[in-house]
Design a protein around this motif. Sequence first.
Motif, PDB file in Angstrom:
ATOM      1  N   ILE A  96     -24.985  13.111 -24.200  1.00  0.00           N
ATOM      2  CA  ILE A  96     -25.397  13.967 -23.108  1.00  0.00           C
ATOM      3  C   ILE A  96     -25.135  13.232 -21.801  1.00  0.00           C
ATOM      4  O   ILE A  96     -25.289  12.018 -21.716  1.00  0.00           O
ATOM      5  CB  ILE A  96     -26.882  14.379 -23.243  1.00  0.00           C
ATOM      6  CG1 ILE A  96     -27.261  15.397 -22.190  1.00  0.00           C
ATOM      7  CG2 ILE A  96     -27.790  13.181 -23.190  1.00  0.00           C
ATOM      8  CD1 ILE A  96     -28.614  16.038 -22.415  1.00  0.00           C
ATOM      9  N   SER A  97     -24.703  13.985 -20.826  1.00  0.00           N
ATOM     10  CA  SER A  97     -24.459  13.446 -19.498  1.00  0.00           C
ATOM     11  C   SER A  97     -25.421  14.132 -18.537  1.00  0.00           C
ATOM     12  O   SER A  97     -25.485  15.366 -18.507  1.00  0.00           O
ATOM     13  CB  SER A  97     -23.010  13.734 -19.087  1.00  0.00           C
ATOM     14  OG  SER A  97     -22.823  13.429 -17.725  1.00  0.00           O
ATOM     15  N   LEU A  98     -26.202  13.352 -17.808  1.00  0.00           N
ATOM     16  CA  LEU A  98     -27.149  13.900 -16.837  1.00  0.00           C
ATOM     17  C   LEU A  98     -26.646  13.600 -15.436  1.00  0.00           C
ATOM     18  O   LEU A  98     -26.470  12.438 -15.062  1.00  0.00           O
ATOM     19  CB  LEU A  98     -28.527  13.253 -17.014  1.00  0.00           C
ATOM     20  CG  LEU A  98     -29.155  13.320 -18.389  1.00  0.00           C
ATOM     21  CD1 LEU A  98     -30.383  12.435 -18.442  1.00  0.00           C
ATOM     22  CD2 LEU A  98     -29.503  14.743 -18.724  1.00  0.00           C
ATOM     23  N   ARG A  99     -26.418  14.649 -14.668  1.00  0.00           N
ATOM     24  CA  ARG A  99     -26.012  14.476 -13.274  1.00  0.00           C
ATOM     25  C   ARG A  99     -27.271  14.288 -12.438  1.00  0.00           C
ATOM     26  O   ARG A  99     -28.043  15.222 -12.248  1.00  0.00           O
ATOM     27  CB  ARG A  99     -25.237  15.695 -12.791  1.00  0.00           C
ATOM     28  CG  ARG A  99     -23.889  15.902 -13.434  1.00  0.00           C
ATOM     29  CD  ARG A  99     -22.887  14.829 -13.114  1.00  0.00           C
ATOM     30  NE  ARG A  99     -22.781  14.577 -11.683  1.00  0.00           N
ATOM     31  CZ  ARG A  99     -21.923  13.724 -11.147  1.00  0.00           C
ATOM     32  NH1 ARG A  99     -21.095  13.060 -11.909  1.00  0.00           N
ATOM     33  NH2 ARG A  99     -21.886  13.532  -9.857  1.00  0.00           N
ATOM     34  N   LEU A 100     -27.497  13.092 -11.957  1.00  0.00           N
ATOM     35  CA  LEU A 100     -28.686  12.804 -11.157  1.00  0.00           C
ATOM     36  C   LEU A 100     -28.595  13.388  -9.757  1.00  0.00           C
ATOM     37  O   LEU A 100     -29.599  13.472  -9.061  1.00  0.00           O
ATOM     38  CB  LEU A 100     -28.912  11.289 -11.077  1.00  0.00           C
ATOM     39  CG  LEU A 100     -29.204  10.586 -12.398  1.00  0.00           C
ATOM     40  CD1 LEU A 100     -29.400   9.100 -12.164  1.00  0.00           C
ATOM     41  CD2 LEU A 100     -30.415  11.193 -13.084  1.00  0.00           C
ATOM     42  N   ASP A 101     -27.413  13.794  -9.357  1.00  0.00           N
ATOM     43  CA  ASP A 101     -27.243  14.357  -8.016  1.00  0.00           C
ATOM     44  C   ASP A 101     -27.387  15.880  -7.974  1.00  0.00           C
ATOM     45  O   ASP A 101     -27.183  16.498  -6.939  1.00  0.00           O
ATOM     46  CB  ASP A 101     -25.901  13.932  -7.416  1.00  0.00           C
ATOM     47  CG  ASP A 101     -24.701  14.323  -8.268  1.00  0.00           C
ATOM     48  OD1 ASP A 101     -24.886  14.828  -9.403  1.00  0.00           O
ATOM     49  OD2 ASP A 101     -23.570  14.107  -7.807  1.00  0.00           O
ATOM     50  N   MET A 102     -27.789  16.496  -9.096  1.00  0.00           N
ATOM     51  CA  MET A 102     -27.995  17.949  -9.108  1.00  0.00           C
ATOM     52  C   MET A 102     -29.284  18.296  -8.374  1.00  0.00           C
ATOM     53  O   MET A 102     -30.297  17.610  -8.504  1.00  0.00           O
ATOM     54  CB  MET A 102     -28.043  18.479 -10.540  1.00  0.00           C
ATOM     55  CG  MET A 102     -26.695  18.469 -11.196  1.00  0.00           C
ATOM     56  SD  MET A 102     -26.693  19.323 -12.776  1.00  0.00           S
ATOM     57  CE  MET A 102     -27.051  20.980 -12.267  1.00  0.00           C
ATOM     58  N   GLU A 103     -29.232  19.379  -7.640  1.00  0.00           N
ATOM     59  CA  GLU A 103     -30.342  19.784  -6.787  1.00  0.00           C
ATOM     60  C   GLU A 103     -31.628  20.074  -7.552  1.00  0.00           C
ATOM     61  O   GLU A 103     -32.710  19.696  -7.131  1.00  0.00           O
ATOM     62  CB  GLU A 103     -29.926  21.020  -5.987  1.00  0.00           C
ATOM     63  CG  GLU A 103     -30.808  21.285  -4.805  1.00  0.00           C
ATOM     64  CD  GLU A 103     -30.230  22.366  -3.926  1.00  0.00           C
ATOM     65  OE1 GLU A 103     -30.917  23.380  -3.740  1.00  0.00           O
ATOM     66  OE2 GLU A 103     -29.094  22.192  -3.451  1.00  0.00           O
ATOM     67  N   ASN A 104     -31.550  20.754  -8.691  1.00  0.00           N
ATOM     68  CA  ASN A 104     -32.753  21.184  -9.414  1.00  0.00           C
ATOM     69  C   ASN A 104     -33.110  20.314 -10.614  1.00  0.00           C
ATOM     70  O   ASN A 104     -33.914  20.719 -11.441  1.00  0.00           O
ATOM     71  CB  ASN A 104     -32.590  22.634  -9.878  1.00  0.00           C
ATOM     72  CG  ASN A 104     -32.505  23.587  -8.712  1.00  0.00           C
ATOM     73  OD1 ASN A 104     -33.148  23.368  -7.692  1.00  0.00           O
ATOM     74  ND2 ASN A 104     -31.690  24.610  -8.843  1.00  0.00           N
ATOM     75  N   LEU A 105     -32.537  19.129 -10.713  1.00  0.00           N
ATOM     76  CA  LEU A 105     -32.822  18.258 -11.855  1.00  0.00           C
ATOM     77  C   LEU A 105     -34.239  17.711 -11.760  1.00  0.00           C
ATOM     78  O   LEU A 105     -34.680  17.257 -10.710  1.00  0.00           O
ATOM     79  CB  LEU A 105     -31.836  17.090 -11.895  1.00  0.00           C
ATOM     80  CG  LEU A 105     -32.032  16.107 -13.051  1.00  0.00           C
ATOM     81  CD1 LEU A 105     -31.666  16.763 -14.376  1.00  0.00           C
ATOM     82  CD2 LEU A 105     -31.203  14.865 -12.830  1.00  0.00           C
ATOM     83  N   MET A 106     -34.958  17.776 -12.882  1.00  0.00           N
ATOM     84  CA  MET A 106     -36.289  17.181 -12.950  1.00  0.00           C
ATOM     85  C   MET A 106     -36.277  16.152 -14.073  1.00  0.00           C
ATOM     86  O   MET A 106     -35.920  16.469 -15.207  1.00  0.00           O
ATOM     87  CB  MET A 106     -37.354  18.235 -13.239  1.00  0.00           C
ATOM     88  CG  MET A 106     -38.748  17.623 -13.253  1.00  0.00           C
ATOM     89  SD  MET A 106     -40.051  18.809 -13.619  1.00  0.00           S
ATOM     90  CE  MET A 106     -39.924  18.938 -15.379  1.00  0.00           C
ATOM     91  N   VAL A 107     -36.640  14.928 -13.739  1.00  0.00           N
ATOM     92  CA  VAL A 107     -36.705  13.853 -14.722  1.00  0.00           C
ATOM     93  C   VAL A 107     -38.153  13.408 -14.815  1.00  0.00           C
ATOM     94  O   VAL A 107     -38.805  13.167 -13.806  1.00  0.00           O
ATOM     95  CB  VAL A 107     -35.810  12.661 -14.319  1.00  0.00           C
ATOM     96  CG1 VAL A 107     -35.961  11.515 -15.294  1.00  0.00           C
ATOM     97  CG2 VAL A 107     -34.359  13.091 -14.218  1.00  0.00           C
ATOM     98  N   ARG A 108     -38.637  13.303 -16.032  1.00  0.00           N
ATOM     99  CA  ARG A 108     -40.010  12.835 -16.263  1.00  0.00           C
ATOM    100  C   ARG A 108     -39.984  11.807 -17.381  1.00  0.00           C
ATOM    101  O   ARG A 108     -39.432  12.062 -18.446  1.00  0.00           O
ATOM    102  CB  ARG A 108     -40.911  13.989 -16.667  1.00  0.00           C
ATOM    103  CG  ARG A 108     -42.337  13.555 -16.889  1.00  0.00           C
ATOM    104  CD  ARG A 108     -43.231  14.744 -17.211  1.00  0.00           C
ATOM    105  NE  ARG A 108     -44.577  14.301 -17.451  1.00  0.00           N
ATOM    106  CZ  ARG A 108     -45.048  13.860 -18.610  1.00  0.00           C
ATOM    107  NH1 ARG A 108     -44.259  13.811 -19.655  1.00  0.00           N
ATOM    108  NH2 ARG A 108     -46.294  13.478 -18.736  1.00  0.00           N
TER     109      ARG A 108
END
Length: 78
Positions: free
Chosen positions: A57-69
Motif C-alpha cells: 500500500i502506498s499512502l500519499r501524506l500530501d493528500m488533503e483529506n488524509l487522516m492518520v491515527r
Amino acid sequence: MTREEAFLIFDRLRSENSLVFCMGRLWGWTIAVRGKVVSATRDEVILVSTDRQCGSISLRLDMENLMVRCPEPREIRM
C-alpha cells in the motif's frame, strides 16, 4: 496528527524495521496490510506485506483529506 508527525512516525518504523498493521477505507474499499515500511518520505509512505507477495500500500501524506491515527500500545488488543 499532522503530516510531519505521520512522516516522523513512519520513518522511525522504517528505520527500526518494525512490523506494522495499517487499515483504511477508500471509495467503499476496506484495506488492511500487515508488513513493513520500505520507504518513507514527507510525501509518501510505502508498506509491503510481511511475505512481500500478498500486497502493498502506498499512502500519499500530501493528500488533503488524509487522516492518520496511531494508537497507543495500551489501545491495541492482542
